[in-house]
Design a protein around this motif. Structure first.
Motif, PDB file in Angstrom:
ATOM      1  N   ASN A  11       0.854  -1.185   0.000  1.00  0.00           N
ATOM      2  CA  ASN A  11       0.000   0.000   0.000  1.00  0.00           C
ATOM      3  C   ASN A  11       0.892   1.238   0.000  1.00  0.00           C
ATOM      4  OD1 ASN A  11      -2.235   1.546   0.034  1.00  0.00           O
ATOM      5  ND2 ASN A  11      -2.897   0.984   2.097  1.00  0.00           N
ATOM      6  N   GLU A  12       1.580   1.451  -1.122  1.00  0.00           N
ATOM      7  CA  GLU A  12       2.526   2.562  -1.249  1.00  0.00           C
ATOM      8  C   GLU A  12       1.810   3.880  -0.970  1.00  0.00           C
ATOM      9  OE1 GLU A  12       5.748   2.449  -1.910  1.00  0.00           O
ATOM     10  OE2 GLU A  12       6.107   0.449  -2.733  1.00  0.00           O
ATOM     11  N   ILE A  13       2.466   4.760  -0.228  1.00  0.00           N
ATOM     12  CA  ILE A  13       1.852   6.048   0.105  1.00  0.00           C
ATOM     13  C   ILE A  13       1.630   6.868  -1.165  1.00  0.00           C
ATOM     14  CG2 ILE A  13       2.198   8.243   1.326  1.00  0.00           C
ATOM     15  CD1 ILE A  13       3.832   6.536   3.408  1.00  0.00           C
ATOM     16  N   SER A  14       2.640   6.931  -2.006  1.00  0.00           N
ATOM     17  CA  SER A  14       2.452   7.653  -3.276  1.00  0.00           C
ATOM     18  C   SER A  14       2.911   6.794  -4.444  1.00  0.00           C
ATOM     19  CB  SER A  14       3.243   8.959  -3.319  1.00  0.00           C
ATOM     20  OG  SER A  14       3.554   9.430  -2.052  1.00  0.00           O
ATOM     21  N   PRO A  15       1.990   5.981  -5.014  1.00  0.00           N
ATOM     22  CA  PRO A  15       2.377   5.229  -6.213  1.00  0.00           C
ATOM     23  C   PRO A  15       2.667   6.247  -7.316  1.00  0.00           C
ATOM     24  CG  PRO A  15       0.014   5.025  -5.800  1.00  0.00           C
ATOM     25  CD  PRO A  15       0.588   5.797  -4.662  1.00  0.00           C
ATOM     26  N   ARG A  16       3.698   6.004  -8.105  1.00  0.00           N
ATOM     27  CA  ARG A  16       4.032   7.030  -9.111  1.00  0.00           C
ATOM     28  C   ARG A  16       4.942   6.452 -10.181  1.00  0.00           C
ATOM     29  NH1 ARG A  16       9.362   8.527  -7.670  1.00  0.00           N
ATOM     30  NH2 ARG A  16       9.772   7.464  -5.738  1.00  0.00           N
ATOM     31  N   ASP A  17       5.193   7.283 -11.180  1.00  0.00           N
ATOM     32  CA  ASP A  17       6.116   6.936 -12.251  1.00  0.00           C
ATOM     33  C   ASP A  17       5.695   5.667 -12.981  1.00  0.00           C
ATOM     34  OD1 ASP A  17       7.642   9.165 -11.652  1.00  0.00           O
ATOM     35  OD2 ASP A  17       8.797   8.088 -10.139  1.00  0.00           O
ATOM     36  N   PHE A  18       4.458   5.692 -13.483  1.00  0.00           N
ATOM     37  CA  PHE A  18       3.939   4.593 -14.305  1.00  0.00           C
ATOM     38  C   PHE A  18       3.995   3.311 -13.471  1.00  0.00           C
ATOM     39  CE2 PHE A  18       4.738   2.207 -18.577  1.00  0.00           C
ATOM     40  CZ  PHE A  18       3.393   2.049 -18.780  1.00  0.00           C
ATOM     41  N   ILE A  19       4.520   2.223 -14.015  1.00  0.00           N
ATOM     42  CA  ILE A  19       4.501   0.962 -13.267  1.00  0.00           C
ATOM     43  C   ILE A  19       5.646   0.858 -12.254  1.00  0.00           C
ATOM     44  CG2 ILE A  19       3.238  -0.346 -14.994  1.00  0.00           C
ATOM     45  CD1 ILE A  19       5.898  -1.322 -16.112  1.00  0.00           C
ATOM     46  N   PHE A  20       6.521   1.881 -12.193  1.00  0.00           N
ATOM     47  CA  PHE A  20       7.710   1.774 -11.350  1.00  0.00           C
ATOM     48  C   PHE A  20       7.357   1.548  -9.880  1.00  0.00           C
ATOM     49  CE2 PHE A  20      10.995   3.387  -8.577  1.00  0.00           C
ATOM     50  CZ  PHE A  20      12.123   2.780  -9.096  1.00  0.00           C
ATOM     51  N   ARG A  21       6.420   2.333  -9.366  1.00  0.00           N
ATOM     52  CA  ARG A  21       5.999   2.151  -7.975  1.00  0.00           C
ATOM     53  C   ARG A  21       4.507   1.885  -7.973  1.00  0.00           C
ATOM     54  NH1 ARG A  21       8.692   2.509  -3.768  1.00  0.00           N
ATOM     55  NH2 ARG A  21      10.342   3.763  -4.671  1.00  0.00           N
ATOM     56  N   SER A  22       4.142   0.614  -7.969  1.00  0.00           N
ATOM     57  CA  SER A  22       2.739   0.210  -8.038  1.00  0.00           C
ATOM     58  C   SER A  22       2.312  -0.324  -6.677  1.00  0.00           C
ATOM     59  CB  SER A  22       2.549  -0.905  -9.070  1.00  0.00           C
ATOM     60  OG  SER A  22       3.170  -0.589 -10.285  1.00  0.00           O
ATOM     61  N   ARG A  23       1.001  -0.465  -6.507  1.00  0.00           N
ATOM     62  CA  ARG A  23       0.516  -1.087  -5.256  1.00  0.00           C
ATOM     63  C   ARG A  23       0.347  -2.590  -5.430  1.00  0.00           C
ATOM     64  NH1 ARG A  23      -3.128   4.100  -3.883  1.00  0.00           N
ATOM     65  NH2 ARG A  23      -1.693   5.044  -2.402  1.00  0.00           N
ATOM     66  N   GLU A  24       0.184  -3.012  -6.668  1.00  0.00           N
ATOM     67  CA  GLU A  24       0.147  -4.452  -6.978  1.00  0.00           C
ATOM     68  C   GLU A  24       1.178  -4.677  -8.076  1.00  0.00           C
ATOM     69  OE1 GLU A  24      -3.732  -5.986  -7.967  1.00  0.00           O
ATOM     70  OE2 GLU A  24      -2.854  -7.695  -9.038  1.00  0.00           O
ATOM     71  N   PHE A  25       2.114  -5.584  -7.831  1.00  0.00           N
ATOM     72  CA  PHE A  25       3.167  -5.817  -8.823  1.00  0.00           C
ATOM     73  C   PHE A  25       3.648  -7.254  -8.699  1.00  0.00           C
ATOM     74  CE2 PHE A  25       6.628  -5.543  -5.686  1.00  0.00           C
ATOM     75  CZ  PHE A  25       6.019  -4.829  -4.675  1.00  0.00           C
ATOM     76  N   GLU A  26       4.602  -7.604  -9.553  1.00  0.00           N
ATOM     77  CA  GLU A  26       5.080  -8.979  -9.523  1.00  0.00           C
ATOM     78  C   GLU A  26       6.566  -9.011  -9.183  1.00  0.00           C
ATOM     79  OE1 GLU A  26       3.674 -12.594 -12.351  1.00  0.00           O
ATOM     80  OE2 GLU A  26       3.082 -10.606 -12.949  1.00  0.00           O
ATOM     81  N   GLN A  27       6.952 -10.041  -8.460  1.00  0.00           N
ATOM     82  CA  GLN A  27       8.370 -10.208  -8.128  1.00  0.00           C
ATOM     83  C   GLN A  27       8.877 -11.552  -8.640  1.00  0.00           C
ATOM     84  OE1 GLN A  27       8.268  -9.641  -3.803  1.00  0.00           O
ATOM     85  NE2 GLN A  27       9.387  -7.732  -4.089  1.00  0.00           N
ATOM     86  N   MET A  28      10.175 -11.616  -8.886  1.00  0.00           N
ATOM     87  CA  MET A  28      10.852 -12.882  -9.212  1.00  0.00           C
ATOM     88  C   MET A  28      11.963 -12.967  -8.180  1.00  0.00           C
ATOM     89  SD  MET A  28      11.066 -12.490 -13.382  1.00  0.00           S
ATOM     90  CE  MET A  28      11.981 -10.958 -13.503  1.00  0.00           C
TER      91      MET A  28
END
Ligand code: ATP
Length: 428
Positions: A178-195
């Protein structure tokens, strides 16, 4: 070239790579949807990663753990207490920001000075309830990282496969913050994928595995077509590292938004496994085969974010040039990542014999490469422009000469050169 973030965002939307999440209802901040081309590009990146780190090695095992986990996982790992970012709120406009990402002397939204109080710690985990009763006892969290699903399965893997050390366990999947300020397109998302990989080692031998994994990371970044001069290693100083980490290297990348973290490589000691042993009461020690030597393995963790990979790949591939006085945009994607490898079209779509021949070539190419697109929309120039923006390396055009000598025109995306190629060569 100096690519702007807006160019990437606009191309991604225009060509069906990435859309704003829930766009039709006005969006949901920090969420993004992958369209038909984006989903293929993303899968190509994930599949390459899985092939290199898991399938082609003898020392790596895959898992796919549940996203919802027993809340004890996040208590033991420290996330419930410390997975926080410092939050400040503007008393004037009520805007909320991450205190460590802005100049807090002045509000970036309303411009008023001195409106921020002391930061408070904001926990970034999304909470939910499991089962029909909503109370303290049913609280669960959407996982903020995939790593803990690996640690919780460490004992299962040792008990079922008993691999020799060192060995690694890999997982690819969604994470939520639950990022305080999601920003910069997909760079800082609230839902994303990790490897992520947890690589288990003998405590005395962590350094060699750390160095080997760092080299593997650079090799995969090269396979993704990321230019070496945009990749930087940041040896994170002790006071910026997590308290349990003895060494962390952040791999940073020159994104259009500036130099930012692309992925991390951390030596996490035995922090996670020891916590599991302490909180679960289960013995987690590893016994070296044929000996009585027992210890809790130490861990090296390469942690990749899929969205940041996609953004790095798109921004490195983005090109503009001029063809016959006209501006052209194209994506110079490595062939193995391009969502479409070949686009096939008849020169004219109202000539049934051309269409039939083109269809034949299309079917055969599709059988061979799968990622082949039929494209007969608009004139040839428009098709080339569209395929260039998608990053299709080759456009194949069937014309009347094709009946004479069984050849086709193959046009190269990067050079725009057109060459006559025999259909047999194309399909071999
Ligand atoms: P940052 O400092 O940028 O917030 P982090 O250090 O918190 O990142 P980690 O917890 O180390 O990130 O997560 C590992 C990787 O997961 C990061 O290197 C990044 O690629 C990815 N990642 C983390 N947070 C996000 C996010 N909000 N959106 C997209 N990717 C993310």
């Amino acid at each position: 070239m100096n690519t702007q973030l807006e160019d990437i965002v606009s191309l991604a939307k225009r060509r069906g790579f990435i859309f704003q999440g829930s766009e039709v209802y006005g969006g949901l901040a920090g969420t993004w949807d992958y369209g038909p081309l984006g989903v293929t590009l993303k899968r190509n990146i994930i599949n390459l990663w899985w092939r290199i780190f898991v399938e082609s090695r003898d020392d790596m095992y895959g898992v796919d753990a549940a996203i919802l986990m027993n809340p004890k996982v996040w208590q033991a790992s420290g996330h419930v207490d410390t997975f926080t970012d410092p939050l400040v709120e503007c008393s004037e406009c009520k805007g909320r920001f991450r205190a460590d990402k802005i100049d807090t002397s002045k509000c970036p939204t309303c411009g008023k000075a001195g409106t921020f109080g002391e930061p408070r710690q904001f926990n970034m985990m999304f909470k939910t309830n499991v089962g029909p009763v909503e109370d303290e006892n049913s609280v669960a969290y959407l996982r903020p990282e995939t790593a803990q699903g690996i640690f919780t399965n460490y004992k299962n893997i040792v008990d079922t496969l008993y691999p020799d050390l060192p060995f690694g366990v890999a997982q690819v999947g969604k994470a939520f913050r639950n990022e305080i300020s999601p920003r910069d397109f997909i760079f800082r998302s609230r839902e994303f994928e990790q490897m992520e990989i947890e690589y288990f080692v003998h405590p005395d031998k962590w350094q060699e595995s750390f160095d080997a994994l760092l080299a593997d990371i650079h090799a995969i970044l090269e396979s993704l077509g990321l230019p070496k001069d945009k990749i930087h290693e940041l040896d994170v100083p002790e006071n910026d590292r997590a308290h349990y980490s003895k060494r962390t290297i952040d791999i940073e990348f020159d994104f259009p938004i500036g130099r930012e973290e692309l992925l991390g490589l951390a030596y996490r000691t035995d922090f996670d496994l020891s916590n599991i042993q302490r909180v679960s009461g289960k013995n987690i020690e590893y016994t070296v085969k044929g000996t009585n030597e027992k210890f809790i393995p130490h861990v090296i963790e390469p942690s990749f974010g899929v969205e940041r990979m996609v953004m790095a790949v798109l921004s490195s591939a983005y090109r503009e040039d001029e063809i016959n006085g006209e501006k052209r945009i194209y994506l110079a994607l490595p062939e193995h990542l391009a969502p479409v490898k070949y686009a096939v079209s008849p020169l004219l779509k109202n000539k049934p014999e051309l269409v039939a021949k083109a269809r034949e070539v299309y079917e055969c190419l599709k059988k061979k490469h799968r990622a082949v697109m039929w494209d007969d929309n608009g004139n040839i120039g428009k098709r080339y422009r569209r395929q260039d923006e998608i990053g299709t390396p080759y456009c194949v055009v069937i014309d009347f000469d094709s009946f004479e000598d069984d050849t086709v025109t193959v046009r190269n995306r990067d050079t725009t050169q057109q060459t006559r190629t025999s259909i047999t060569d194309l399909l071999s």
